[in-house]
Scaffold this active site. Structure first.
Site, PDB file in Angstrom:
ATOM      1  N   GLY A  46      33.961  34.382  35.158  1.00 18.52           N
ATOM      2  CA  GLY A  46      34.946  34.080  34.117  1.00 18.52           C
ATOM      3  C   GLY A  46      34.432  33.279  32.935  1.00 18.52           C
ATOM      4  CD  GLU A 101      35.854  26.852  36.208  1.00 20.10           C
ATOM      5  OE1 GLU A 101      35.110  27.796  35.912  1.00 20.10           O
ATOM      6  OE2 GLU A 101      36.356  26.722  37.326  1.00 20.10           O
ATOM      7  CG  ASP A 102      36.972  30.669  34.016  1.00 24.83           C
ATOM      8  OD1 ASP A 102      37.195  29.686  34.754  1.00 24.83           O
ATOM      9  OD2 ASP A 102      36.768  31.796  34.480  1.00 24.83           O
ATOM     10  CG  ASP A 105      45.202  26.853  39.161  1.00 23.36           C
ATOM     11  OD1 ASP A 105      46.043  25.948  39.108  1.00 23.36           O
ATOM     12  OD2 ASP A 105      45.468  27.988  39.602  1.00 23.36           O
ATOM     13  CE  LYS A 133      46.670  28.896  35.681  1.00 20.23           C
ATOM     14  NZ  LYS A 133      46.854  29.932  36.706  1.00 20.23           N
ATOM     15  CG  PHE A 155      47.069  35.265  36.874  1.00 22.88           C
ATOM     16  CD1 PHE A 155      46.267  34.556  37.755  1.00 22.88           C
ATOM     17  CD2 PHE A 155      46.589  36.445  36.331  1.00 22.88           C
ATOM     18  CE1 PHE A 155      44.999  35.021  38.091  1.00 22.88           C
ATOM     19  CE2 PHE A 155      45.324  36.919  36.659  1.00 22.88           C
ATOM     20  CZ  PHE A 155      44.539  36.203  37.552  1.00 22.88           C
ATOM     21  CB  VAL A 156      46.112  33.032  31.283  1.00 26.65           C
ATOM     22  CG1 VAL A 156      47.378  32.218  31.084  1.00 26.65           C
ATOM     23  CG2 VAL A 156      44.986  32.139  31.790  1.00 26.65           C
ATOM     24  CG  ASP A 162      39.008  38.796  36.853  1.00 26.10           C
ATOM     25  OD1 ASP A 162      39.071  37.561  36.957  1.00 26.10           O
ATOM     26  OD2 ASP A 162      38.868  39.545  37.827  1.00 26.10           O
ATOM     27  NE  ARG A 168      35.389  39.493  34.946  1.00 21.93           N
ATOM     28  CZ  ARG A 168      35.667  38.453  35.721  1.00 21.93           C
ATOM     29  NH1 ARG A 168      35.995  37.294  35.192  1.00 21.93           N
ATOM     30  NH2 ARG A 168      35.633  38.571  37.031  1.00 21.93           N
TER      31      ARG A 168
END
Ligand code: 5GP
Length: 184
Positions: A46, A101-102, A105, A133, A155-156, A162, A168
């Site tokens: 990600g 980090e993408d 959470d 998040k 959820f994005v 993805d 992606r």
């Protein structure tokens, strides 16, 4: 502005928003790590898009390496299982490490990773999270030094994120229409 993907319900972060976020984080890192030659650790898959942009927004010498962990299956619910799929090639002892980090959470993935990497005695280890998040309760198990922005508890997808390996490549971050989950 690119055309909206038909599965996307709403764009949360536009390409322009993303550019602004990444250049701010890049400037902060450039300021804080001058003379330290930080190693940017990209957590695949990600974070690869964010990492590529972040590297180009950093104006000081820096290096990059890649790790792959799996914490989610192909679905949208955390399995709670973290597995190292690919380790770093770089020796990090004495290095200043920044994990890119993408999305943060629960933070469980990174908390596990950081503990593992700390045992290798880096000079320092910090997190640059493109998004965090906003969840109810305690918040993530780790505290990122750099936060791009916050996203709501949904959820994005897009900008590297993805759903079962799709989306992606969207240049923005968005939320999917409910029917997109049924088609996955
Ligand atoms: P954590 O361990 O912090 O709960 O989860 C982190 C990882 O879960 C992220 O690196 C990402 O791969 C995945 N993840 C968490 N939330 C989302 C989300 O909203 N969308 C996508 N596509 N992946 C997510």
């Amino acid at each position: 502005m690119s055309e909206l993907h038909p599965d996307v319900q709403e764009v949360l972060l536009s390409e322009d928003d993303i550019k602004e976020i990444v250049s701010r984080v890049g400037a902060e890192i450039s300021r804080d790590y001058a003379g330290k030659n930080p190693l940017i650790v990209c957590v695949l898959r990600g974070a690869f898009v964010f990492t590529a942009d972040l590297m180009r927004a950093i104006t000081i010498p820096c290096a990059v390496d890649f790790m792959a962990v799996s914490s989610y299956g192909d679905g949208v619910v955390s399995s709670g299982v973290v597995r190292i799929v690919k380790d770093l090639d770089t020796h990090i002892e004495g290095r200043h490490v920044i994990i890119a980090e993408d999305i943060l959470d629960s933070g469980l993935t990174l908390s596990y990773l950081i503990n593992m990497l700390k045992a290798r005695k880096p000079a320092s280890i910090e997190i640059a999270a493109f998004t965090v998040k906003d969840t109810e309760g305690q918040g993530p198990a780790v505290k990122p030094r750099y936060v791009g922005t916050h996203v709501p508890d949904a959820f994005v997808v897009g900008y590297g994120l993805d759903l079962a390996e799709r989306y992606r490549n969207l240049p923005y971050v968005g939320v999917l229409k409910p029917e997109a989950y049924a088609n996955k």
